[in-house]
Design a protein around this motif. Structure first.
Motif, PDB file in Angstrom:
ATOM      1  N   LEU A 295       0.817  -1.219   0.000  1.00  0.00           N
ATOM      2  CA  LEU A 295       0.000   0.000   0.000  1.00  0.00           C
ATOM      3  C   LEU A 295       0.853   1.272   0.000  1.00  0.00           C
ATOM      4  CD1 LEU A 295      -2.672   1.520   0.144  1.00  0.00           C
ATOM      5  CD2 LEU A 295      -2.693   1.119   2.625  1.00  0.00           C
ATOM      6  N   PRO A 296       1.912   1.391   0.801  1.00  0.00           N
ATOM      7  CA  PRO A 296       2.707   2.626   0.770  1.00  0.00           C
ATOM      8  C   PRO A 296       3.266   2.947  -0.617  1.00  0.00           C
ATOM      9  CG  PRO A 296       3.264   1.350   2.708  1.00  0.00           C
ATOM     10  CD  PRO A 296       2.407   0.466   1.852  1.00  0.00           C
ATOM     11  N   VAL A 297       3.615   1.926  -1.380  1.00  0.00           N
ATOM     12  CA  VAL A 297       4.139   2.164  -2.732  1.00  0.00           C
ATOM     13  C   VAL A 297       3.048   2.760  -3.607  1.00  0.00           C
ATOM     14  CG1 VAL A 297       5.067   1.075  -4.816  1.00  0.00           C
ATOM     15  CG2 VAL A 297       5.906   0.381  -2.561  1.00  0.00           C
ATOM     16  N   GLN A 360       9.066   6.124   5.307  1.00  0.00           N
ATOM     17  CA  GLN A 360       8.423   5.508   6.478  1.00  0.00           C
ATOM     18  C   GLN A 360       8.189   4.013   6.264  1.00  0.00           C
ATOM     19  OE1 GLN A 360       4.922   7.950   6.939  1.00  0.00           O
ATOM     20  NE2 GLN A 360       5.968   9.469   8.220  1.00  0.00           N
ATOM     21  N   ALA A 361       8.104   3.602   4.995  1.00  0.00           N
ATOM     22  CA  ALA A 361       7.915   2.180   4.683  1.00  0.00           C
ATOM     23  C   ALA A 361       9.258   1.452   4.574  1.00  0.00           C
ATOM     24  CB  ALA A 361       7.141   2.038   3.377  1.00  0.00           C
ATOM     25  N   TYR A 363      12.008   2.512   2.665  1.00  0.00           N
ATOM     26  CA  TYR A 363      12.753   2.730   1.424  1.00  0.00           C
ATOM     27  C   TYR A 363      13.724   3.902   1.575  1.00  0.00           C
ATOM     28  CZ  TYR A 363       9.730  -0.474  -1.150  1.00  0.00           C
ATOM     29  OH  TYR A 363       9.086  -1.604  -1.593  1.00  0.00           O
ATOM     30  N   LYS A 364      14.840   3.800   0.888  1.00  0.00           N
ATOM     31  CA  LYS A 364      15.778   4.905   0.792  1.00  0.00           C
ATOM     32  C   LYS A 364      16.512   4.800  -0.539  1.00  0.00           C
ATOM     33  CE  LYS A 364      19.456   2.551   3.377  1.00  0.00           C
ATOM     34  NZ  LYS A 364      20.368   2.648   4.553  1.00  0.00           N
ATOM     35  N   LYS A 365      17.033   5.916  -1.015  1.00  0.00           N
ATOM     36  CA  LYS A 365      17.691   5.922  -2.318  1.00  0.00           C
ATOM     37  C   LYS A 365      19.024   5.181  -2.255  1.00  0.00           C
ATOM     38  CE  LYS A 365      15.554   9.988  -4.408  1.00  0.00           C
ATOM     39  NZ  LYS A 365      15.777  11.298  -5.065  1.00  0.00           N
ATOM     40  N   ASP A 366      19.262   4.354  -3.290  1.00  0.00           N
ATOM     41  CA  ASP A 366      20.530   3.627  -3.351  1.00  0.00           C
ATOM     42  C   ASP A 366      21.537   4.407  -4.200  1.00  0.00           C
ATOM     43  OD1 ASP A 366      19.734   3.291  -5.991  1.00  0.00           O
ATOM     44  OD2 ASP A 366      19.331   1.147  -5.815  1.00  0.00           O
ATOM     45  N   MET A 371      14.802   4.547  -5.167  1.00  0.00           N
ATOM     46  CA  MET A 371      14.326   4.064  -3.880  1.00  0.00           C
ATOM     47  C   MET A 371      14.414   2.534  -3.838  1.00  0.00           C
ATOM     48  SD  MET A 371      13.315   6.295  -1.617  1.00  0.00           S
ATOM     49  CE  MET A 371      12.742   7.991  -1.397  1.00  0.00           C
ATOM     50  N   ALA A 372      14.956   2.016  -2.738  1.00  0.00           N
ATOM     51  CA  ALA A 372      15.138   0.567  -2.614  1.00  0.00           C
ATOM     52  C   ALA A 372      14.965   0.147  -1.166  1.00  0.00           C
ATOM     53  CB  ALA A 372      16.514   0.159  -3.127  1.00  0.00           C
ATOM     54  N   LYS A 373      14.629  -1.141  -1.001  1.00  0.00           N
ATOM     55  CA  LYS A 373      14.510  -1.729   0.331  1.00  0.00           C
ATOM     56  C   LYS A 373      14.953  -3.185   0.241  1.00  0.00           C
ATOM     57  CE  LYS A 373      10.392  -2.582   2.080  1.00  0.00           C
ATOM     58  NZ  LYS A 373       9.071  -2.396   2.751  1.00  0.00           N
ATOM     59  N   GLY A 374      15.871  -3.559   1.120  1.00  0.00           N
ATOM     60  CA  GLY A 374      16.369  -4.931   1.095  1.00  0.00           C
ATOM     61  C   GLY A 374      17.048  -5.278  -0.209  1.00  0.00           C
ATOM     62  N   GLY A 375      17.646  -4.280  -0.835  1.00  0.00           N
ATOM     63  CA  GLY A 375      18.346  -4.504  -2.097  1.00  0.00           C
ATOM     64  C   GLY A 375      17.445  -4.547  -3.320  1.00  0.00           C
ATOM     65  N   LYS A 376      16.130  -4.371  -3.140  1.00  0.00           N
ATOM     66  CA  LYS A 376      15.176  -4.407  -4.244  1.00  0.00           C
ATOM     67  C   LYS A 376      14.744  -2.995  -4.608  1.00  0.00           C
ATOM     68  CE  LYS A 376      12.352  -6.410  -7.161  1.00  0.00           C
ATOM     69  NZ  LYS A 376      12.833  -7.135  -8.355  1.00  0.00           N
ATOM     70  N   GLU A 377      15.112  -2.571  -5.824  1.00  0.00           N
ATOM     71  CA  GLU A 377      14.783  -1.213  -6.273  1.00  0.00           C
ATOM     72  C   GLU A 377      13.318  -1.104  -6.704  1.00  0.00           C
ATOM     73  OE1 GLU A 377      18.951   0.538  -8.097  1.00  0.00           O
ATOM     74  OE2 GLU A 377      17.536  -0.442  -9.476  1.00  0.00           O
ATOM     75  N   LEU A 378      12.773   0.110  -6.537  1.00  0.00           N
ATOM     76  CA  LEU A 378      11.450   0.419  -7.077  1.00  0.00           C
ATOM     77  C   LEU A 378      11.615   0.778  -8.553  1.00  0.00           C
ATOM     78  CD1 LEU A 378       9.613   2.442  -4.267  1.00  0.00           C
ATOM     79  CD2 LEU A 378       9.065   0.166  -5.142  1.00  0.00           C
TER      80      LEU A 378
END
Length: 552
Positions: A295-297, A360-361, A363-366, A371-378
């Motif tokens: 949902l945040p995405v 807040q979900a 994600y941060k810029k790599d 934006m990525a989380k756990g090595g997985k980019e958006l």
């Protein structure tokens, strides 16, 4: 349940005539309106490149297959709210609305001369039961049986009362095919049909990948149409179709002309347009995708969209931003929950808040600025139909908007058939897309749109959405004739759409409609909005062509 006003497809009655219950027979209408055949009419529904030689009503993308050749029993218009009788002349519910009896039009023939009867209707529904991939509306999820009573009556038994479903999908969206042909063809979704046989007002005359033509069905039961020929030329883009329109090569179209007054109506006093509110365009997210099911995405994507810019630059200023409930306004204004908070009435454009939602979900810029989380980019793909220049421009704006918050988007422009198969594949094939710009289905009330879009059995559930609570609300709406209860169900669905955002509404798209009245009169317009005017709305297109009269 409140019924729609009934209009004959062969004649547009005045309100006073309809109110008095006066019935005008087809024979009387034909005799009163007999005129000479007019010149050929060239139609462009929407650019999509070359055509395929396939006029299968269960799979064809060729305009006119549905409506002009194959017909439904009735048509319920979403703009005028009227009911038009086609293969059916009347219908009635009984047995606490679980039984539906349809009386068919007499003297109907297939274009090969065979007589149409109730057995053809029963066969069509049995075919959908035998081959579930062809049952895209899920009618057998509701039906218990379909039987003929003589040659002109069909009785439908439902598992439970569902009047809106019965009217919308059984009566108004199931195209009837001839038993004497289709009983020999096997799985209807796998048939390549080059010589369609229907009951409609036209029959196929010629075909090439660049243009195909129809000619009038001389034995059409509602009266022979007055157009001597219909031409459907192929155009690769809106731009090329726009030029042909301005030059008078096309008499009826459903395309977006960026400056319609300068580039079209100023070229001839016979050039006209009318863009009535019609449907909501969505940015669909494939909810089976591990990124987009978050949902945040989806919230961040929506917050980052500059819908005003999409309107001005993508849609030439003709549209208005959609609302979070996905209701097409003003058409469904009466169904909008008056207690909705501000967040449910309009979208907020805020890239900064979109970034905050993502952070807040987690994600941060790599290192790539994505934006990525756990090595997985958006990093997402966005599918649009190639040649639909307004949607193509919309996609570029969306790509820019999302890049500004760290979401990478790759736009894929696909031919219409490939696009449709990606977002709504047949059978159990998985959806092959991440984001897509596409339309919604509409009807007399929001039920049609919500059912198709949100019910697991819905005919246009592009996102793959499924929620038992929402399905229960749709079922409750269908089970009652109480307007207050129906509105309460719709209000709760609106609340869910606002809070959970299973789809991302973009804008309220009008029915694109341009026409040249040099040769024919009787076109719907803003002063006489008697039917949906878009030529890609197959059933209304059939009725309009039956209604037009040569000017000279």
């Amino acid at each position: 349940m409140k019924r729609l006003a009934v209009w004959s497809a062969s004649l547009v009655l005045t309100a006073s005539t309809a109110a008095t219950g006066v019935v005008i027979s087809v024979a009387q209408v034909s005799a009163a309106t007999a005129v000479q055949s007019g010149p050929p009419l060239t139609i462009v529904t929407a650019p999509g490149g070359n055509f395929q030689d396939n006029f299968n009503p269960f799979s064809s993308g060729n305009s006119g297959t549905l409506g002009l050749v194959y017909e439904t029993m009735f048509y319920f218009d979403n703009i005028s709210g009227k009911q038009f009788n086609l293969l059916g002349t009347k219908f009635a519910f009984s047995n606490a609305d679980k039984t539906l009896t349809v009386t068919l039009h007499p003297n109907v023939k297939w274009t090969d001369g065979h007589t149409f009867s109730a057995s053809d209707v029963v066969f069509t529904f049995d075919l959908l039961k035998k081959y579930p991939d062809a049952d895209t509306n899920g009618v057998w999820g509701q039906l218990a049986s379909v039987k003929a009573e003589g040659s002109q009556k069909v009785v439908f038994q439902f598992k439970k009362a569902d009047v809106p479903f019965a009217e919308t999908y059984v009566l108004g969206d199931t195209y009837i095919v001839p038993q004497h042909i289709w009983s020999k063809l096997g799985d209807p979704t796998k048939v390549r049909l080059t010589k369609p046989i229907g009951t409609g007002p036209f029959k196929l005359n010629s075909y090439s990948p660049q243009v195909y033509t129809f000619v009038p069905n001389q034995q059409y039961y509602l009266g022979v149409p007055k157009e001597s020929e219909l031409k459907f030329p192929a155009y690769a883009s809106n731009a090329s179709a726009d030029l042909a329109l301005a030059d008078g090569q096309i008499q009826w179209a459903g395309v977006n002309i960026p400056n319609v007054q300068k580039d079209y109506t100023s070229h001839s006093p016979h050039n006209h347009y009318w863009f009535p509110p019609n449907q909501v365009m969505e940015l669909y997210a494939n909810l089976s995708d591990p990124l987009l099911k978050q949902l945040p995405v989806r919230e961040a994507i929506s917050m980052a969209l500059d819908r005003h810019k999409i309107d001005v630059f993508g849609e030439s200023g003709y549209v208005q931003p959609a609302v979070p409930t996905s209701l097409d306004l003003p058409n469904y204004k009466a169904w909008l929950n008056p207690k909705l908070p501000a967040s449910g009435r309009a979208f907020v454009y805020s890239p900064a808040k979109a970034i905050q939602i993502l952070k807040q979900a987690g994600y941060k810029k790599d290192a790539n600025g994505i934006m990525a989380k756990g090595g997985k980019e958006l990093s997402l793909s966005l599918d649009v139909v190639s040649g639909w220049s307004d949607n193509d421009e919309d996609a570029l704006i969306i790509e820019q908007n999302l890049a500004a918050i760290g979401i990478k988007v790759k736009v894929n422009q696909l031919q219409f058939a490939n696009f449709y198969n990606a977002i709504l594949p047949s059978g159990n094939t998985k959806k092959d897309y991440q984001l897509a710009i596409a339309w919604t289905q509409t009807g007399p009330t929001p039920y049609t749109q919500y059912y198709d879009m949100l019910d697991p059995k819905g005919g246009f559930n592009v996102s793959g959405f499924s929620n038992p609570a929402v399905t229960k609300l749709l079922d409750d709406y269908a089970s009652t004739a109480s307007m207050s209860r129906q509105k309460n169900d719709i209000y709760q669905i609106e609340d869910y759409l606002v809070k959970q955002m299973p789809v991302i509404p973009l804008y309220d798209q009008p029915a694109w409609y341009e026409y040249n009245d040099t040769d024919y009169t009787g076109w719907p317009n803003a002063s006489d909005p008697w039917i949906n005017p878009n030529p890609q709305n197959w059933q209304s297109a059939e009725i309009i062509l039956e209604h037009l009269k040569p000017r000279n």
